[in-house]
Design a protein around this motif. Structure first.
Motif, PDB file in Angstrom:
ATOM      1  N   ILE A  28       0.842  -1.203   0.000  1.00  0.00           N
ATOM      2  CA  ILE A  28       0.000   0.000   0.000  1.00  0.00           C
ATOM      3  C   ILE A  28       0.877   1.254   0.000  1.00  0.00           C
ATOM      4  N   GLU A  29       1.946   1.227   0.784  1.00  0.00           N
ATOM      5  CA  GLU A  29       2.847   2.389   0.832  1.00  0.00           C
ATOM      6  C   GLU A  29       3.502   2.632  -0.524  1.00  0.00           C
ATOM      7  N   SER A  30       3.817   1.563  -1.224  1.00  0.00           N
ATOM      8  CA  SER A  30       4.605   1.743  -2.450  1.00  0.00           C
ATOM      9  C   SER A  30       3.753   2.005  -3.689  1.00  0.00           C
ATOM     10  N   LEU A  31       2.462   1.711  -3.624  1.00  0.00           N
ATOM     11  CA  LEU A  31       1.614   1.950  -4.798  1.00  0.00           C
ATOM     12  C   LEU A  31       1.179   3.408  -4.862  1.00  0.00           C
ATOM     13  N   SER A  32       1.021   3.893  -6.079  1.00  0.00           N
ATOM     14  CA  SER A  32       0.456   5.228  -6.253  1.00  0.00           C
ATOM     15  C   SER A  32      -1.061   5.125  -6.102  1.00  0.00           C
ATOM     16  N   LEU A  33      -1.705   6.257  -5.907  1.00  0.00           N
ATOM     17  CA  LEU A  33      -3.168   6.268  -5.823  1.00  0.00           C
ATOM     18  C   LEU A  33      -3.786   5.654  -7.073  1.00  0.00           C
ATOM     19  N   ALA A  34      -3.228   6.007  -8.219  1.00  0.00           N
ATOM     20  CA  ALA A  34      -3.779   5.494  -9.481  1.00  0.00           C
ATOM     21  C   ALA A  34      -3.647   3.972  -9.546  1.00  0.00           C
ATOM     22  N   GLN A  35      -2.538   3.454  -9.041  1.00  0.00           N
ATOM     23  CA  GLN A  35      -2.349   2.001  -9.060  1.00  0.00           C
ATOM     24  C   GLN A  35      -3.282   1.322  -8.065  1.00  0.00           C
ATOM     25  N   LEU A  36      -3.448   1.942  -6.921  1.00  0.00           N
ATOM     26  CA  LEU A  36      -4.325   1.383  -5.892  1.00  0.00           C
ATOM     27  C   LEU A  36      -5.769   1.352  -6.402  1.00  0.00           C
TER      28      LEU A  36
ATOM     29  N   GLN B   6     -12.551  -3.941  -6.651  1.00  0.00           N
ATOM     30  CA  GLN B   6     -13.415  -3.511  -5.538  1.00  0.00           C
ATOM     31  C   GLN B   6     -12.892  -2.279  -4.796  1.00  0.00           C
ATOM     32  N   MET B   7     -11.884  -1.624  -5.350  1.00  0.00           N
ATOM     33  CA  MET B   7     -11.408  -0.383  -4.739  1.00  0.00           C
ATOM     34  C   MET B   7     -12.257   0.727  -5.343  1.00  0.00           C
ATOM     35  N   SER B   8     -13.428   0.930  -4.755  1.00  0.00           N
ATOM     36  CA  SER B   8     -14.386   1.831  -5.384  1.00  0.00           C
ATOM     37  C   SER B   8     -14.710   3.000  -4.469  1.00  0.00           C
TER      38      SER B   8
END
Lengths: 391, 391
Positions: free
Chosen positions: A243-251, A256-258
């Motif tokens: 979670i720390e290493s992903l960008s918002l766009a990647q997350l 289901q990340m809605s």
């Protein structure tokens, strides 16, 4: 041949499951009982305590004639999608009956399933951000059909009934009264039955396994003693790191990340020091813990919507094990089914774009923690001891 | 004011670095020595032994007047890009001279730099897959200019010279003879100088730190005794997990994952049981270990080409520390420079799209392993003790 199907996680297999297997066989007068079982990850978004092969073997030892794997794309889903995947698989396996545990075995599931699918499409209307989707769905059923769905097995039963009613040729539904322990009971008493979650608590808290002797068969106890657990404590550093290493766009690309949930993840992750702390920080009225836990697992396993969409289109029968009766049915099934029946995972099948690509990928995490190979170089368990197990 | 710049990693700071700081000041008659230092990750693709604040403080204690951070996008790069980022930063800081260690201090770096930039563009021609890019570049220089570049500091010196020659107003170059230990020597002898890599080996292998007493200042020794190391053994589970969980297409999006290298990663990852094993399995004649190690770090830190491109455009001066003389220069610099001078990281600056977004993100990994906050709530070290440190 009378064939009855059971949908299960066996996380882990306990006396209540054995009772259910016996009752299913007896009440449906089945010649063959097929279990459709989750793989290494379960509906609530956790890794199973024991790997799928061990759990399949325990099922065969305790009354199942055949065990097939419910694919990840259906296994780690809310009740309705979980039920749809499992019921379709049991139908494809030639079952005439689906047996399931219930707090209300006299309830007319068949009728309820039909009534629900006759209702107008409703999900788009559930936009109250102060309530979970499940709550709104239940309220809707209550209003429309006077159904009260506050017992977990009853809810699952209704989900099976709905999925079943949607089949071109619905199967029979057989609700079996649960013995004593309610699903989700948090303690192991002196009774011979305890809920799987109470049993898991004993296991993950490191209490002596002897405390489970009267509620699980000897095989389960032995397997638990030998197993390498994949607890949330072990997975936490990986989840936090991801979670720390992903960008918002990647997350945002995670399944289901809605509704902007990715901002919440990013906002709370830095201060969270455990899986539990993260879930508590993420919790709102809008999402159940189960939903959030599944999203965390999707993050951890890098599951994107395309993985699920493709996975749902890749239908197959993945054999984990069978006995002689199961094998007889298998010979028959091969002649009649259109679905590929998978006994051995080839390199092509296990490649990223292969039929089992997703299963191979998600199971890699288990293998990294020391579980033996979960897909390649494995073949279905052939269980010889059916008679002994039943005598 | 005569200002001399030094480019360093100080991983960790040792007697050879102190000698270099002294010589740089003396030989250039500098009033002010500025160090441009890598942050928490170094050129070879590893985490530094000590965090950037600790290393900056050690530099101030041992002869530097100001320490600024070389951004990640330049710090973890091959020699030419590393040099370009660092030299441009020193120029922006108002240095007139760049001092660097060399095995050949009498070599005419200024001239070599100019000769090299006068050569026709060549990199597109280095397509021999049996040789590394660096080897082909050196061979080209050898052919064209009769340069022999097989000593690591000499290579770095030439890289600085090339970057410098490309500046609108090139600085003076001051090559300082390295004292005894050669860069990369793998043992610590009884001499007062040892290479940083020999020192790192003592530290990471858990040998008693007392073995370093005669080659590092007391401050370095104390910091090493207190530090939480981020070794490859600790990072390995995260790296393995990430490679296993990414799809080929996602892996391909990693910076410097070129020429189908992602297939190689996927092919070898499952059997690799350590960082070293992975690097060995990845190694071909085409890539140096350093390059592969950097790619592994890019995978671990989720670095994509856009991160680097954007990062290179976001120029700024990030202060890690200074003494009184450094502060005087800073007051002057604020009036003359166009670049933002960063003392404190605001929420906006540290956000994903902010000026320091990438630094914040890559440092999160260090923080997860217990390093204190590396960006937010930190301010430059003000070092009072210059006189004592120099006496």
């Amino acid at each position: 041949m009378r064939i009855t199907g059971i949908i299960a996680e066996y996380n882990p297999l306990h006396n209540g499951h054995i009772y259910q297997l016996q009752q299913a066989r007896q009440q449906s007068q089945a010649d063959l009982v097929i279990v459709c079982m989750s793989g290494n990850y379960v509906q609530r978004g956790q890794a199973a305590l024991l790997d799928k092969w061990t759990r399949a073997e325990l099922a065969l030892q305790n009354g199942a004639d055949m065990v097939v794997e419910l694919p990840f794309v259906s296994a780690v889903q809310p009740a309705d999608r979980f039920a749809t995947g499992a019921v379709q698989l049991l139908a494809a396996l030639g079952c005439q009956t689906i047996a399931f545990g219930s707090e209300q075995p006299t309830f007319d599931y068949q009728q309820a399933g039909q009534q629900i699918i006759d209702l107008p499409e409703q999900s788009a209307a559930f936009v109250d951000y102060q309530k979970t989707y499940a709550t709104q769905l239940n309220e809707f059923y209550q209003e429309q059909l006077s159904l009260q769905i506050d017992q977990p097995n009853h809810l699952l039963g209704i989900s099976y009934a709905v999925a079943n009613a949607r089949l071109a040729q619905p199967l029979n539904l057989l609700a079996i009264k649960r013995e004593q322990a309610q699903h989700g009971d948090q303690t192991v008493s002196t009774a011979p039955y305890a809920s799987a979650s109470a049993i898991r608590q004993v296991v993950t808290q490191g209490t002596a396994l002897a405390a489970l002797q009267h509620v699980v068969p000897a095989g389960t106890l032995a397997a638990l003693a030998d197993s390498t657990l994949l607890t949330e404590d072990q997975l936490w550093p990986l989840l936090k790191y991801r979670i720390e290493s992903l960008s918002l766009a990647q997350l945002r690309q995670v399944y289901q990340m809605s509704e902007g949930l990715e901002y919440r993840f990013k906002k709370v992750i830095h201060k969270a020091n455990s899986y539990t702390e993260l879930l508590q920080a993420l919790k709102t009225k809008r999402y159940t813990y189960a939903r959030l836990q599944r999203v965390c697992l999707y993050v951890l396993l890098n599951i994107q919507p395309a993985d699920i969409q493709q996975g749902l289109q890749r239908t197959y029968i993945r054999l984990l094990g069978f006995n002689e009766i199961g094998q007889q049915h298998l010979h028959q099934l091969k002649k009649t089914t259109d679905l590929p029946i998978i006994s051995k995972v080839s390199a092509k099948m296990g490649a990223e774009t292969g039929l089992l690509g997703l299963e191979v990928r998600v199971d890699r995490l288990c293998e990294q923690f020391g579980w033996q190979s979960q897909n390649f170089a494995r073949q279905p368990i052939f269980y010889h001891g059916k008679d002994e197990a039943h005598c």
